[in-house]
Design a protein around this motif. Structure first.
Motif, PDB file in Angstrom:
ATOM      1  N   ILE A   1      11.812  14.048  -9.506  1.00 33.27           N
ATOM      2  CA  ILE A   1      10.378  13.579  -9.908  1.00 33.27           C
ATOM      3  C   ILE A   1      10.262  15.570  -9.980  1.00 33.27           C
ATOM      4  O   ILE A   1      10.584  16.219  -9.318  1.00 33.27           O
ATOM      5  CB  ILE A   1       9.617  12.767  -8.921  1.00 33.27           C
ATOM      6  CG1 ILE A   1      10.124  13.511  -7.905  1.00 33.27           C
ATOM      7  CG2 ILE A   1      10.422  11.228  -9.124  1.00 33.27           C
ATOM      8  CD1 ILE A   1       9.509  12.057  -6.908  1.00 33.27           C
ATOM      9  N   ARG A   2       9.540  14.940 -10.966  1.00 34.26           N
ATOM     10  CA  ARG A   2       7.685  16.267 -10.994  1.00 34.26           C
ATOM     11  C   ARG A   2       6.608  16.212 -10.608  1.00 34.26           C
ATOM     12  O   ARG A   2       6.357  17.901  -9.867  1.00 34.26           O
ATOM     13  CB  ARG A   2       7.976  16.261 -12.403  1.00 34.26           C
ATOM     14  CG  ARG A   2       8.482  16.496 -13.128  1.00 34.26           C
ATOM     15  CD  ARG A   2       7.535  16.747 -15.054  1.00 34.26           C
ATOM     16  NE  ARG A   2       8.862  16.954 -16.456  1.00 34.26           N
ATOM     17  CZ  ARG A   2       9.688  17.467 -16.383  1.00 34.26           C
ATOM     18  NH1 ARG A   2       9.300  18.736 -15.733  1.00 34.26           N
ATOM     19  NH2 ARG A   2      10.427  17.309 -17.689  1.00 34.26           N
ATOM     20  N   THR A   3       6.568  15.752  -9.211  1.00 29.95           N
ATOM     21  CA  THR A   3       5.594  15.671  -8.423  1.00 29.95           C
ATOM     22  C   THR A   3       6.892  16.025  -7.198  1.00 29.95           C
ATOM     23  O   THR A   3       7.583  15.639  -6.534  1.00 29.95           O
ATOM     24  CB  THR A   3       4.957  14.249  -9.001  1.00 29.95           C
ATOM     25  OG1 THR A   3       4.552  13.859  -9.940  1.00 29.95           O
ATOM     26  CG2 THR A   3       3.316  14.551  -7.473  1.00 29.95           C
ATOM     27  N   ALA A   4       5.638  17.366  -6.463  1.00 32.45           N
ATOM     28  CA  ALA A   4       6.225  17.139  -4.897  1.00 32.45           C
ATOM     29  C   ALA A   4       5.651  16.561  -3.850  1.00 32.45           C
ATOM     30  O   ALA A   4       4.244  15.347  -4.390  1.00 32.45           O
ATOM     31  CB  ALA A   4       5.214  19.122  -4.469  1.00 32.45           C
ATOM     32  N   PRO A   5       6.405  16.192  -3.251  1.00 31.36           N
ATOM     33  CA  PRO A   5       6.058  15.156  -2.230  1.00 31.36           C
ATOM     34  C   PRO A   5       4.736  16.455  -1.403  1.00 31.36           C
ATOM     35  O   PRO A   5       4.679  16.979  -0.580  1.00 31.36           O
ATOM     36  CB  PRO A   5       7.269  15.413  -1.178  1.00 31.36           C
ATOM     37  CG  PRO A   5       8.043  16.287  -1.354  1.00 31.36           C
ATOM     38  CD  PRO A   5       7.550  17.105  -2.701  1.00 31.36           C
ATOM     39  N   PRO A   6       3.667  14.600  -0.455  1.00 31.94           N
ATOM     40  CA  PRO A   6       3.083  15.130   0.380  1.00 31.94           C
ATOM     41  C   PRO A   6       4.001  16.210   1.609  1.00 31.94           C
ATOM     42  O   PRO A   6       4.705  15.627   1.654  1.00 31.94           O
ATOM     43  CB  PRO A   6       2.317  14.624   0.973  1.00 31.94           C
ATOM     44  CG  PRO A   6       2.497  13.235  -0.124  1.00 31.94           C
ATOM     45  CD  PRO A   6       3.905  13.536  -1.394  1.00 31.94           C
ATOM     46  N   PRO A   7       2.977  16.480   2.790  1.00 28.42           N
ATOM     47  CA  PRO A   7       3.517  17.028   3.419  1.00 28.42           C
ATOM     48  C   PRO A   7       3.845  16.438   4.831  1.00 28.42           C
ATOM     49  O   PRO A   7       3.444  14.551   4.675  1.00 28.42           O
ATOM     50  CB  PRO A   7       2.284  18.414   4.096  1.00 28.42           C
ATOM     51  CG  PRO A   7       1.049  17.554   3.312  1.00 28.42           C
ATOM     52  CD  PRO A   7       1.617  17.269   2.041  1.00 28.42           C
ATOM     53  N   PRO A   8       5.111  16.863   5.558  1.00 22.19           N
ATOM     54  CA  PRO A   8       6.192  15.029   6.174  1.00 22.19           C
ATOM     55  C   PRO A   8       4.489  14.745   7.153  1.00 22.19           C
ATOM     56  O   PRO A   8       3.471  15.784   7.975  1.00 22.19           O
ATOM     57  CB  PRO A   8       6.425  16.263   7.126  1.00 22.19           C
ATOM     58  CG  PRO A   8       7.130  17.071   6.293  1.00 22.19           C
ATOM     59  CD  PRO A   8       6.078  17.468   5.743  1.00 22.19           C
ATOM     60  N   ARG A   9       4.098  13.338   7.806  1.00 22.45           N
ATOM     61  CA  ARG A   9       3.303  13.592   8.522  1.00 22.45           C
ATOM     62  C   ARG A   9       3.294  13.738  10.081  1.00 22.45           C
ATOM     63  O   ARG A   9       4.836  13.689  10.622  1.00 22.45           O
ATOM     64  CB  ARG A   9       3.011  11.804   8.658  1.00 22.45           C
ATOM     65  CG  ARG A   9       2.339  10.781   7.176  1.00 22.45           C
ATOM     66  CD  ARG A   9       2.147   9.463   7.432  1.00 22.45           C
ATOM     67  NE  ARG A   9       1.669   8.866   6.318  1.00 22.45           N
ATOM     68  CZ  ARG A   9       1.869   8.149   5.559  1.00 22.45           C
ATOM     69  NH1 ARG A   9       1.755   6.747   6.984  1.00 22.45           N
ATOM     70  NH2 ARG A   9       0.961   7.295   5.095  1.00 22.45           N
TER      71      ARG A   9
END
Length: 119
Positions: free
Chosen positions: A27-35
């Motif tokens: 995908i093109r959207t970066a993942p959020p930072p890990p919780r």
């Protein structure tokens, strides 16, 4: 005879369908930072699989960490997101065979497997 001919036509038409070699998510959207996740105390015979983000139905969804039953002769690798050419690829985690000491180097390529004083 007609059924056989029809089955051959259907089978040959499916030969043109290409299926990706792996089920990687790109995908093109970066993942959020890990919780921030508090790892529970160690459990004998189990391995902690940390939580991670997965892409489902057009958005990121958090999967909580969990205990997995240990598999003798295997090492667990958690899923990770890697950026490649401006796109994000989820590298599936899972059990990898042949890493007795858990250093990430397969035993067949490790010069000193299980040596605690290895440099």
């Amino acid at each position: 005879m007609k059924k056989l001919l029809l089955a051959a036509l259907v089978a040959s038409s499916l030969g043109g369908v290409t299926v990706p070699a792996s089920a990687d998510v790109v995908i093109r959207t970066a993942p959020p930072p890990p919780r921030d996740e508090r790892m529970p105390e160690a459990r004998r015979g189990y391995v902690w699989a940390p939580g991670h983000w997965e892409w489902r139905h057009g958005r990121y969804v958090w999967n909580n960490g969990k205990w997995l039953r240990e598999r003798h002769g295997y090492a667990y690798r958690a899923p990770t997101w890697t950026e490649r050419d401006g796109r994000w690829v989820m590298e599936r985690g899972g059990w990898r065979r042949g890493d007795r000491d858990g250093d990430g180097v397969p035993n067949r390529m490790d010069a000193h497997p299980n040596n605690p004083r290895r440099d």
